[in-house]
Design an enzyme around this catalytic site. Sequence first.
Site, PDB file in Angstrom:
ATOM      1  N   SER A 144       1.119  -1.369  -0.033  1.00 45.42           N
ATOM      2  CA  SER A 144      -0.280  -0.071   0.212  1.00 45.42           C
ATOM      3  C   SER A 144       0.704   1.074  -0.132  1.00 45.42           C
ATOM      4  O   SER A 144       1.851   1.375   0.287  1.00 45.42           O
ATOM      5  CB  SER A 144      -0.590  -0.081   1.052  1.00 45.42           C
ATOM      6  OG  SER A 144      -1.557   1.740   1.673  1.00 45.42           O
ATOM      7  N   TYR A 157      -2.183  -0.418  10.153  1.00 46.80           N
ATOM      8  CA  TYR A 157      -1.939  -0.963   9.018  1.00 46.80           C
ATOM      9  C   TYR A 157      -0.687  -0.181   8.274  1.00 46.80           C
ATOM     10  O   TYR A 157      -0.018  -1.082   7.820  1.00 46.80           O
ATOM     11  CB  TYR A 157      -3.498  -0.574   8.145  1.00 46.80           C
ATOM     12  CG  TYR A 157      -3.597  -0.302   6.925  1.00 46.80           C
ATOM     13  CD1 TYR A 157      -4.126  -1.784   6.474  1.00 46.80           C
ATOM     14  CD2 TYR A 157      -3.285   0.291   5.423  1.00 46.80           C
ATOM     15  CE1 TYR A 157      -3.993  -2.117   4.891  1.00 46.80           C
ATOM     16  CE2 TYR A 157      -3.066   0.294   4.427  1.00 46.80           C
ATOM     17  CZ  TYR A 157      -3.505  -1.087   3.910  1.00 46.80           C
ATOM     18  OH  TYR A 157      -4.108  -1.405   2.350  1.00 46.80           O
TER      19      TYR A 157
END
Length: 261
Positions: A144, A157
């Site tokens: 990501s 995350y």
Amino acid sequence: MRLQGQIAWITGAAQGLGEALAYRFAQEGCAGLALSDIQSEKLDAVAAAIQRQYPACSALCLPCDVRCEDAVAQTVQRIAHQLGRLDILVANAGVIHSAELTEMSLEQWQWQLEVNLTGYFLCAREAAKLMKPQGKGVIIQINSKSGLKGSYKNCAYAASKFGGIGLTQSIAMDLAPYGIRVNAVCPGNLLDSPMWQETLFTQYAHKWGLPEEAIRRYYEAQVPLGRGCTYDDVCNLVVFLASDEASYITGEAYRVAGGQL
Ligand SMILES: NC(=O)c1ccc[n+]([C@@H]2O[C@H](COP(=O)([O-])OP(=O)(O)OC[C@H]3O[C@@H](n4cnc5c(N)ncnc54)[C@H](O)[C@@H]3O)[C@@H](O)[C@H]2O)c1
């Protein structure tokens, strides 16, 4: 047909980006696809639909929780048994829960670390055991942009995805002598994905104190190219990295984020 005859394993393939990657890999000529997820009914439907649309591609439904060491090892054994070898792993399964640091429970922290980082480690390790004797293989982690830059109210995350970059760079060195390349792809915001539609629009409305309908525009405005990321944007790079055209590329992490840092 850049992946003609290849055997690929994609995790988190029951929906979203993993499902899109599975279709794209079949379209690019893969001879075999091993598809894994914890949502076994949805996964079964995806595998059956791909098998119907691309009869030349054996699409196997192999439900597996990437956090579970035994399940991951058994899945790789089934791939070896049913498809004969493994050329490409796409470690795509991932989860997110947004919360400010003091509101992030240990349980939420561990869940994200276990799926996003430990899951990637287990899948890469077991895949590499099969790839090493072949003298060839490709491992791609779906990371990501939050794996390259800290993310507001997303500490677990981001930590899990930053860890994925360290793992990618390190195992790229371990596996290079065996002809196995390892890279990470770091998408921007897939605003039409279930991850956004089902959870993030609500979570981020809360995080920024904005109405839910304002969130899409808010995130698009942060992208120099002015739009959200699409599945095709990501698939294009993943297919390139999985193909022999990328044979001199390993240990890298590439953003696909429209210029957004
Ligand atoms: N959606 C985005 O905007 C975005 C942006 C950047 C990166 N990513 C990354 O892309 C990947 C795919 O995300 P998505 O948007 O398709 O999300 P998604 O939630 O639609 O799909 C993720 C899939 O992973 C599966 N999964 C969850 N836990 C699992 C486990 N323990 N074992 C096996 N499978 C499990 C889910 O069942 C689901 O099918 C993730 O790694 C995510 O972090 C997504």
